[in-house]
Design a protein around this motif. Structure first.
Motif, short mmCIF file in Angstrom:
data_model
loop_
_atom_site.label_atom_id
_atom_site.label_comp_id
_atom_site.label_asym_id
_atom_site.label_seq_id
_atom_site.Cartn_x
_atom_site.Cartn_y
_atom_site.Cartn_z
N PHE A 154 -2.33 5.77 -3.23
CA PHE A 154 -3.41 5.54 -2.28
C PHE A 154 -4.48 6.61 -2.40
N LEU A 155 -4.05 7.87 -2.43
CA LEU A 155 -4.99 8.98 -2.51
C LEU A 155 -5.69 9.02 -3.87
N ALA A 156 -4.99 8.57 -4.92
CA ALA A 156 -5.59 8.53 -6.26
C ALA A 156 -6.40 7.26 -6.50
N LYS A 157 -6.38 6.36 -5.51
CA LYS A 157 -7.07 5.06 -5.62
C LYS A 157 -6.57 4.27 -6.81
N GLU A 158 -5.23 4.26 -6.95
CA GLU A 158 -4.57 3.51 -8.02
C GLU A 158 -3.59 2.52 -7.41
N PRO A 159 -3.24 1.46 -8.13
CA PRO A 159 -2.19 0.55 -7.65
C PRO A 159 -0.84 1.27 -7.66
N PRO A 160 -0.06 1.19 -6.61
CA PRO A 160 1.25 1.85 -6.60
C PRO A 160 2.23 1.16 -7.55
N ARG A 161 3.11 1.94 -8.17
CA ARG A 161 4.14 1.40 -9.07
C ARG A 161 5.49 1.49 -8.38
N PHE A 162 5.66 0.70 -7.32
CA PHE A 162 6.89 0.77 -6.53
C PHE A 162 8.13 0.44 -7.36
N ALA A 163 8.06 -0.63 -8.14
CA ALA A 163 9.23 -1.07 -8.89
C ALA A 163 9.71 0.01 -9.85
N THR A 213 0.83 -1.20 0.00
CA THR A 213 0.00 0.00 0.00
C THR A 213 0.87 1.26 0.00
N LEU A 214 1.47 1.60 1.14
CA LEU A 214 2.22 2.86 1.23
C LEU A 214 3.70 2.72 0.96
N GLY A 215 4.25 1.55 1.20
CA GLY A 215 5.70 1.43 1.07
C GLY A 215 6.45 2.10 2.21
N ASN A 216 5.85 2.12 3.39
CA ASN A 216 6.55 2.66 4.56
C ASN A 216 7.09 1.50 5.39
N GLN A 266 4.90 -13.31 8.11
CA GLN A 266 3.92 -13.57 7.05
C GLN A 266 3.06 -12.34 6.78
N MET A 267 2.61 -11.67 7.82
CA MET A 267 1.79 -10.48 7.66
C MET A 267 2.52 -9.40 6.88
N LEU A 268 3.78 -9.15 7.25
CA LEU A 268 4.51 -8.03 6.67
C LEU A 268 5.13 -8.36 5.32
N LEU A 269 5.60 -9.57 5.13
CA LEU A 269 6.29 -9.90 3.88
C LEU A 269 5.34 -10.30 2.77
N THR A 270 4.14 -10.78 3.09
CA THR A 270 3.18 -11.15 2.05
C THR A 270 2.03 -10.15 1.95
N SER A 271 1.93 -9.25 2.90
CA SER A 271 0.82 -8.28 2.95
C SER A 271 -0.54 -8.94 3.10
N ARG A 272 -0.57 -10.18 3.54
CA ARG A 272 -1.84 -10.87 3.75
C ARG A 272 -2.40 -10.56 5.13
N LEU A 273 -3.72 -10.50 5.20
CA LEU A 273 -4.38 -10.27 6.47
C LEU A 273 -4.67 -11.60 7.16
N VAL A 274 -4.67 -11.57 8.48
CA VAL A 274 -4.90 -12.76 9.31
C VAL A 274 -6.34 -12.72 9.80
N SER A 299 11.88 8.06 0.77
CA SER A 299 12.11 7.45 -0.53
C SER A 299 11.03 7.81 -1.55
N ALA A 300 11.40 7.65 -2.84
CA ALA A 300 10.43 7.85 -3.92
C ALA A 300 9.32 6.80 -3.83
N GLY A 301 9.65 5.61 -3.33
CA GLY A 301 8.65 4.57 -3.19
C GLY A 301 7.54 4.97 -2.24
N PHE A 302 7.89 5.58 -1.11
CA PHE A 302 6.87 6.01 -0.17
C PHE A 302 6.02 7.13 -0.77
N ARG A 303 6.65 8.08 -1.45
CA ARG A 303 5.89 9.15 -2.10
C ARG A 303 4.91 8.58 -3.13
#
Length: 274
Positions: free
Chosen positions: A255-264, A142-145, A166-174, A245-249
């Motif tokens: 998130f605010l634009a409701k778009e998928p982030p392009r971290f890579a 989501t944010l890349g923080n 598992q929560m942090l590395l896969t971003s899956r919810l428990v 980082s540019a990734g966090f920005r």
């Protein structure tokens, strides 16, 4: 009903004799925390720290969610990693004070409990949830923080290292059943009404217990799980690097634009840290 300040419509405080109930009240935003909410909660926690009349504190969310992290719009105004680190430090001071309260604290979770919401819940003594509740830190998608060391350690204490990874590395919810299986939850309830009943039962048990025993036990457990201050400087440097980082920005923008982030894409164009 008692309200701590002008922002009380977003943080409701109800005192019923020895029991205080705090309700996060931004259902249209799934109770995402604003700075004003954190400040109001800090004021209430500070007031409770020396209040021997209060024996139990229940925290809950309105409208079918506990809390869905922080209000991301506030991050958009931050222009440097240092600002975000200072923000994290203020939040961590609040969470540390919440953990240190002499009263028994109970997170009554009904629905989503992620990000800052999970941070608050893990800083409570006990957690009770409805069966539909979900927990996690999906920040890598989501944010890349990043989490502060203190929050990461608290999550490990409550959920265990394996599930925290598992929560942090896969971003899956428990889900609630799995959280209950590993001991992170005291109970799982089929509905909100049964959650209310279970919370009331637990509170009644707390009120019947020896106050000094509970306070002494909380002090002992707090000493065992205290964060090592020696690692704070390194942790702040790491957080500043991530938040700057540019990734966090990109994460905040998307998130605010409701778009998928392009971290890579953005991180590939950013020069490596020296």
């Amino acid at each position: 009903m008692r309200h701590p300040d002008a922002e009380s419509d977003e943080l409701l405080i109800d005192r019923d004799g020895p029991v205080v109930t705090v309700t996060f009240n931004r259902p249209h935003r799934r109770n995402a925390f604003t700075t004003a909410m954190y400040d109001a909660l800090r004021s209430e926690v500070d007031a409770l720290a020396d209040d021997t009349r209060v024996r139990a504190v229940v925290l809950r969310g309105a409208g079918g969610a506990f809390a869905a992290g922080n209000d991301i719009g506030e991050f958009a105004a931050m222009t440097s990693g240092a600002e975000a680190v200072a923000y994290e430090a203020r939040v961590q001071e609040l969470l540390g004070s919440l953990s240190a309260l002499p009263q028994v604290t109970i997170a009554a979770v009904d629905g989503l409990c992620v990000g800052g919401g999970l941070a608050v819940a893990t800083c409570c003594d006990l957690r009770i949830a409805t069966a539909s509740s979900r927990f996690g830190y999906p920040i890598a998608r989501t944010l890349g923080n990043a989490l502060s060391r203190a929050l990461l350690e608290r999550c490990v204490h409550v959920f265990g290292e394996s599930l925290t990874r598992q929560m942090l590395l896969t971003s899956r919810l428990v889900d609630a059943d799995r959280a209950y299986t590993i001991g992170a939850l005291l109970a799982v309830c089929p509905s909100r009404a049964e959650l209310d009943t279970e919370v009331a039962s637990v509170v009644e048990g707390v009120l019947q217990a020896a106050p000094l025993t509970l306070r002494a036990t909380k002090q002992q457990l707090g000493a065992i799980t205290a964060t090592d201050p020696a690692g704070r400087a390194d942790d702040d440097a790491l957080l500043e690097q991530v938040y700057g980082s540019a990734g966090f920005r990109e994460g905040v923008r998307a998130f605010l634009a409701k778009e998928p982030p392009r971290f890579a894409d953005v991180e590939a164009s950013e020069p490596p840290a020296s």
